[in-house]
Structure formats: C-alpha cells, structure tokens
Design a protein around this motif. Structure first.
Motif, PDB file in Angstrom:
ATOM      1  N   ASN A 106       0.847  -1.196   0.000  1.00 12.12           N
ATOM      2  CA  ASN A 106       0.000   0.000   0.000  1.00 12.12           C
ATOM      3  C   ASN A 106       0.883   1.248   0.000  1.00 12.12           C
ATOM      4  OD1 ASN A 106      -1.238   2.162   2.114  1.00 12.12           O
ATOM      5  ND2 ASN A 106      -2.830   1.318   0.802  1.00 12.12           N
ATOM      6  N   TRP A 107       0.565   2.203  -0.879  1.00 12.03           N
ATOM      7  CA  TRP A 107       1.406   3.393  -1.030  1.00 12.03           C
ATOM      8  C   TRP A 107       1.584   4.158   0.291  1.00 12.03           C
ATOM      9  CZ3 TRP A 107       5.156   5.443  -3.480  1.00 12.03           C
ATOM     10  CH2 TRP A 107       5.471   6.781  -3.220  1.00 12.03           C
ATOM     11  N   GLY A 130      -4.064   3.544  -2.832  1.00 18.96           N
ATOM     12  CA  GLY A 130      -3.570   2.685  -3.912  1.00 18.96           C
ATOM     13  C   GLY A 130      -2.278   1.961  -3.579  1.00 18.96           C
ATOM     14  N   THR A 131      -1.834   1.216  -4.575  1.00 23.07           N
ATOM     15  CA  THR A 131      -0.666   0.355  -4.421  1.00 23.07           C
ATOM     16  C   THR A 131       0.595   1.037  -4.960  1.00 23.07           C
ATOM     17  OG1 THR A 131      -1.180  -0.563  -6.583  1.00 23.07           O
ATOM     18  CG2 THR A 131      -1.969  -1.804  -4.655  1.00 23.07           C
ATOM     19  N   VAL A 132       1.727   0.461  -4.585  1.00 20.12           N
ATOM     20  CA  VAL A 132       3.012   0.932  -5.114  1.00 20.12           C
ATOM     21  C   VAL A 132       3.113   0.637  -6.614  1.00 20.12           C
ATOM     22  CG1 VAL A 132       5.484   0.400  -5.053  1.00 20.12           C
ATOM     23  CG2 VAL A 132       4.223   0.871  -2.943  1.00 20.12           C
ATOM     24  N   GLY A 133       2.571  -0.487  -7.037  1.00 14.59           N
ATOM     25  CA  GLY A 133       2.634  -0.842  -8.459  1.00 14.59           C
ATOM     26  C   GLY A 133       1.932   0.169  -9.339  1.00 14.59           C
ATOM     27  N   ALA A 134       0.884   0.809  -8.805  1.00 14.46           N
ATOM     28  CA  ALA A 134       0.134   1.799  -9.590  1.00 14.46           C
ATOM     29  C   ALA A 134       0.773   3.179  -9.539  1.00 14.46           C
ATOM     30  CB  ALA A 134      -1.306   1.893  -9.082  1.00 14.46           C
ATOM     31  N   ALA A 135       1.633   3.425  -8.555  1.00 13.90           N
ATOM     32  CA  ALA A 135       2.171   4.790  -8.359  1.00 13.90           C
ATOM     33  C   ALA A 135       2.865   5.339  -9.612  1.00 13.90           C
ATOM     34  CB  ALA A 135       3.085   4.833  -7.146  1.00 13.90           C
ATOM     35  N   ASN A 139       2.163   8.483 -12.407  1.00 16.66           N
ATOM     36  CA  ASN A 139       3.123   9.391 -11.756  1.00 16.66           C
ATOM     37  C   ASN A 139       2.380  10.199 -10.693  1.00 16.66           C
ATOM     38  OD1 ASN A 139       5.245  11.140 -11.109  1.00 16.66           O
ATOM     39  ND2 ASN A 139       4.799  12.482 -12.857  1.00 16.66           N
ATOM     40  N   ILE A 140       1.930   9.490  -9.644  1.00 18.79           N
ATOM     41  CA  ILE A 140       1.094  10.146  -8.631  1.00 18.79           C
ATOM     42  C   ILE A 140       1.764  11.418  -8.103  1.00 18.79           C
ATOM     43  CG2 ILE A 140      -0.257   8.145  -7.870  1.00 18.79           C
ATOM     44  CD1 ILE A 140       1.704   7.872  -5.506  1.00 18.79           C
ATOM     45  N   GLY A 141       0.930  12.373  -7.801  1.00 19.43           N
ATOM     46  CA  GLY A 141       1.469  13.647  -7.330  1.00 19.43           C
ATOM     47  C   GLY A 141       0.493  14.342  -6.411  1.00 19.43           C
ATOM     48  N   ALA A 142       1.039  15.147  -5.508  1.00 22.23           N
ATOM     49  CA  ALA A 142       0.199  15.967  -4.634  1.00 22.23           C
ATOM     50  C   ALA A 142       1.062  16.972  -3.902  1.00 22.23           C
ATOM     51  CB  ALA A 142      -0.549  15.095  -3.616  1.00 22.23           C
ATOM     52  N   TYR A 143       0.485  18.115  -3.634  1.00 22.99           N
ATOM     53  CA  TYR A 143       1.112  19.134  -2.791  1.00 22.99           C
ATOM     54  C   TYR A 143       2.539  19.453  -3.223  1.00 22.99           C
ATOM     55  CZ  TYR A 143      -3.187  19.015  -0.426  1.00 22.99           C
ATOM     56  OH  TYR A 143      -4.528  19.130  -0.186  1.00 22.99           O
ATOM     57  N   PHE A 174       7.931   9.938 -17.560  1.00 25.73           N
ATOM     58  CA  PHE A 174       6.939  10.507 -16.653  1.00 25.73           C
ATOM     59  C   PHE A 174       6.524  11.915 -17.074  1.00 25.73           C
ATOM     60  CE2 PHE A 174       9.133   7.646 -13.464  1.00 25.73           C
ATOM     61  CZ  PHE A 174       8.065   6.796 -13.302  1.00 25.73           C
ATOM     62  N   GLY A 175       5.255  12.206 -16.922  1.00 25.19           N
ATOM     63  CA  GLY A 175       4.729  13.554 -17.142  1.00 25.19           C
ATOM     64  C   GLY A 175       3.654  13.796 -16.096  1.00 25.19           C
ATOM     65  N   TYR A 176       2.951  14.914 -16.216  1.00 26.03           N
ATOM     66  CA  TYR A 176       1.853  15.196 -15.284  1.00 26.03           C
ATOM     67  C   TYR A 176       0.765  14.137 -15.461  1.00 26.03           C
ATOM     68  CZ  TYR A 176      -2.524  17.350 -13.748  1.00 26.03           C
ATOM     69  OH  TYR A 176      -3.754  17.562 -13.175  1.00 26.03           O
ATOM     70  N   ARG A 177       0.551  13.331 -14.433  1.00 24.75           N
ATOM     71  CA  ARG A 177      -0.444  12.239 -14.451  1.00 24.75           C
ATOM     72  C   ARG A 177      -0.249  11.340 -15.680  1.00 24.75           C
ATOM     73  NH1 ARG A 177      -0.804  14.252 -10.089  1.00 24.75           N
ATOM     74  NH2 ARG A 177      -2.694  14.640  -8.872  1.00 24.75           N
ATOM     75  N   ASP A 178       1.027  11.078 -16.019  1.00 27.88           N
ATOM     76  CA  ASP A 178       1.300  10.344 -17.255  1.00 27.88           C
ATOM     77  C   ASP A 178       2.628   9.583 -17.166  1.00 27.88           C
ATOM     78  OD1 ASP A 178       0.712   9.504 -19.798  1.00 27.88           O
ATOM     79  OD2 ASP A 178       1.434  11.319 -20.791  1.00 27.88           O
TER      80      ASP A 178
END
Ligand code: FAD
Ligand code: EPU
Length: 359
Positions: A106-107, A130-135, A139-143, A174-178
């Motif tokens: 779990n992330w 979510g999971t680490v595999g999905a991160a 390219n998960i991002g926040a703050y 990697f890009g923004y949400r990509d």
C-alpha cells in the motif's frame, strides 16, 4: 438473471476466480464482474501464468486497489491483481538509500515507513490511496511533489517481450499524471519499484495551505528549524481529510479530471476574462488550470443525477451516492465536461482509466 457463484482455483503463487465480482475492488464501489480474476502473490508466478493460452488471448486489466479506475461495465477478460508485499533496503549510505518495494504494498504504508526510517521527500504524497505498483502508472502527485522525483527503477513484466524488464527513470517517460505505462495499457505489469530516498531534502512547502496548516499544528522542527517530514505529513493529511471526500463513506476516485494544461496565450486569454481562475506553471512553458474552479464556476459543484454526481465538498470529484452504475457516472462526467467546454472553451480529460463495456 441470477449471478452464478464464483469458482475459485489455486495455482502456484496465484488464485483464479471465474466470473468474479469487482464491487469491493474499486473505490467508486460500482458493480462490475471480471470473466477471470487472478490474484498473484509472487511476481515469479507471472511467466507460468502468461504461458497459458487463455491469459495470452484474453484482454488483460491490471488492478491495484481500484482507486483510479471507473468500471463502465464488466471486464470481458482477465483482471490481474498483484498482491506481492515487501520493502527492502538494497543500498544505503549517509545521504540516503535505494529501497525496493513490491507492487502490492500500500502506497501510504510506504510513505509512513519512509518517514519512520528517517528518509525525506515522500511526506507530501501521504494519504494517496492505492498500491506501489500503480504509483508510476500516472506518476502520482500531490502538494507540489510527484513520485517521479524518487523513482530509480521500475521492474515490470513486459507482455510484448514476455519477460521481466527494468526501466530506469528516463525510460518511464513521466509527465503530469502520465507515463510510458499509462500510454500503453495492457502491456506492462509493474512488479516492483525501486526508490532513491534521501536522508535530507529541502521541505516542499509552497503548495497553498501547507504553511497555514503547519502553523495550526504548531510546526515541529528539525535541526535547521524547518518542519520535519512527519509534521509535513500531518499537515497534509489534515488538508486532504478536509478537502477530499472519503471513499470509505462515498464512492469516488479522487480527481475525476486532470487539470487542463494549455499554452500561455490561452492561459492569458482566460486570465483576462476570469482573473480568479487558479493557474500554475507546467512543463515546457505551458500553464495548468484548475479544473475544480472551472467545474464549480460552471455550476456543477454538488450536481446530482440520481446516485451519480459531483461532490459538494470538492468540484473535481465525481461521486457515487449509492447505487450509481459506471455508465451513470460516466454520463454525469460527460455532461460536466460538455458544460465546462461550452462555458470556458476548455476541454477536460478524465484522470482515471475507464474500463469495461457499457451495459
Ligand atoms: P488502480 O486504480 O487499481 O489502477 C489504476 C491504473 O493503474 C489502471 O490503469 C491499472 O491498470 C494500472 N495499474 C495498477 N497496478 C498496476 C501494476 N502493478 N502494473 C501495471 N499497471 C497497474 N492520485 C494522485 O496522483 N494524487 C492524489 O492526490 C490522489 N488522491 C486521491 C484521493 C482519493 C480519495 C482517491 C480515491 C484517489 C486519489 N488518487 C490520487 C488516485 C489514486 O490514488 C492513484 O492513481 C493510485 O496510484 C491508484 O492506485 P491503485 O492501486 O488503486 O490503482
Ligand atoms: N477549487 C475550487 N472548487 C473546489 C475545489 C477547489 O474552485 O471545489 C479550486 C481552489 O481555488 C483551489 C484549487 O481549485 O485552490 C486547487 O484545488 P486543490 O488544492 O484541491 O487541488 P486540485 O487541483 O483540485 C490536484 C490534484 C489532486 C491533488 C491536489 C493537491 C489533479 C487532477 N488533482 O487537485 O490529486 O491531491 O492537487 O496537490 O491534478 C487525484 O489525482 O486524484 C488527486 C486528488
């Protein structure tokens, strides 16, 4: 029509269930079924699994915790979930460590593990479901932080080459949400991610609300007088809890649309007519606009059509008030995107992956 009971079968390192319900496996909590649901406990089960003709011929969907997916209908093929767990320090010195995490972790547990072990950087990404595999997928991002800043290597099963590959950070595009993985769904199964975690890092406090929240909790300090990663995580957890609807209480997948990225001319034109529209700098001189603001100003915050709607807490969050189907949710999302386009001339693109045939 009665739904047949699922049939389960055990294989080496995996479990297969036929005609499996997915309602408990997506945070929208919509009803959908998988023709085959395969839970993989060890990534080394993959070569044998993919040697089976059924798995080669059927469409494949890799599933983590289902927090960034909308099932518009049933999945006619194989849904494969990686349950492999484990966090291992591969190399370490005074400056930081290379840490390998299996895809099924779990992330948020990993963020808390990293803080607990004295690493810095992941704290801004606390509480992302979510999971680490999905991160790496989006390219998960926040703050003000994205996971790409820490990804050293992604290990994945490549269905095109039928082998395990290791991709370095640049190869992940990697890009923004990509990412490379998001661009080619069905090809990659992420089995583990290796992260470079520093011991010290300049705290990233620029995102709106962090400084105020730190002040509100009486900011814990490190040796240099700045907030500790733990204090930053606490401040961001409080912000997130206040801003975002909790999927345990109301079905949702976080932001349903990406923040639209436009060229500078378009951004300036919009700023001239809508000076309050929040804008941020994006890659390559482009500008990112606040989708939440556009949706709220177009009048959709709290909008509801049956059990599908837009959260009254955050305008970027599509919600299932109870029994909405994936198709109901998709209909509301399209209605909102059309309304925003008509009002502002800006196109909204969904962030979660939309899967399954519409009923
Ligand atoms: P899933 O939803 O199961 O899958 C998402 C996509 O990744 C699918 O395309 C799937 O096929 C693919 N995938 C999953 N695992 C693998 C794998 N091992 N190999 C290959 N492909 C795979 N996201 C952010 O970036 N920032 C946020 O702040 C944020 N906040 C959120 C808040 C809430 C309340 C919710 C519900 C969601 C939020 N999200 C956020 C979205 C979501 O948490 C992330 O996208 C997360 O990485 C999805 O993880 P998952 O395991 O649930 O993936
Ligand atoms: N806003 C409104 N109305 C609302 C909510 C927000 O007008 O109902 C405006 C406010 O002006 C606010 C601005 O939108 O200042 C930005 O809001 P927020 O800080 O909540 O961020 P966001 O742009 O809506 C993005 C990510 C989130 C991430 C936060 C924090 C995307 C698509 N979403 O949301 O990620 O947690 O920033 O960094 O980039 C997700 O991807 O699922 C997700 C939740």
């Amino acid at each position: 029509m009665p739904v047949p009971d699922p049939v389960a079968a055990e294989g080496k390192g995996h479990t297969v269930v036929e005609d499996a319900p997915l309602e408990g496996r997506n945070t929208f909590r919509v009803k959908a079924r998988a023709h085959l649901l395969v839970d993989v406990r060890h990534a080394d089960a993959l070569p044998e699994l993919f040697a089976q003709p059924a798995l080669q011929s059927l469409p494949l969907l890799v599933l983590g915790e289902g927090s960034n997916l909308l099932f518009a209908g049933d999945w006619p093929g194989v849904v494969l979930a990686i349950a492999a767990r484990g966090i291992r320090v591969l190399e370490e010195d005074d400056t930081g460590a290379l840490v390998r995490v299996e895809a099924g972790e779990n992330w948020d547990d990993v963020v808390r593990w990293s803080i607990g072990h004295g690493y810095a950087g992941l704290e801004n990404l606390v509480m992302i479901p979510g999971t680490v595999g999905a991160a790496p997928i989006q390219n998960i991002g926040a703050y003000g932080v994205e996971v790409r800043e820490f990804v050293h290597t992604v290990e994945a099963w490549d269905r095109t080459q039928s082998r395990l590959v290791r991709l370095d950070n640049a190869a992940c595009a990697f890009g923004y949400r990509d990412s490379l993985f998001k661009q080619d769904p069905g090809r990659w199964i992420v089995t583990a991610v290796e992260f470079l975690l520093p011991r010290r890092r300049e705290p990233r406090l620029g995102y709106a609300g962090i400084a105020e929240e730190l002040a509100a909790i009486g900011m814990a300090t490190n040796g240099d007088g700045g907030p500790t990663p733990l204090a930053i995580a606490e401040a961001i957890s409080r912000l997130r809890t206040r801003k975002l609807p909790n999927p345990a209480l109301i079905g949702n997948a976080g932001s349903f649309f990406k923040n639209p990225v436009v060229d500078a001319d378009t951004a300036e034109r919009l700023a001239a007519t809508h000076p309050r529209l929040p804008q941020w700098a994006a890659d390559d001189g482009l500008r990112k606009l606040s989708a939440a603001w556009l949706i709220e100003q177009a009048g959709f915050k709290g909008y509801r059509d049956g059990d599908a709607g837009i959260s009254d807490q955050h305008a970027l969050v599509l919600v299932n008030h109870g029994r909405a189907s994936g198709a109901d949710l998709l209909r509301v999302a399209r209605h909102v995107a059309t309304g925003v386009h008509a009002r502002f001339g800006v196109k909204l693109e969904p962030e979660p992956r939309i899967v399954g045939a519409s009923r």
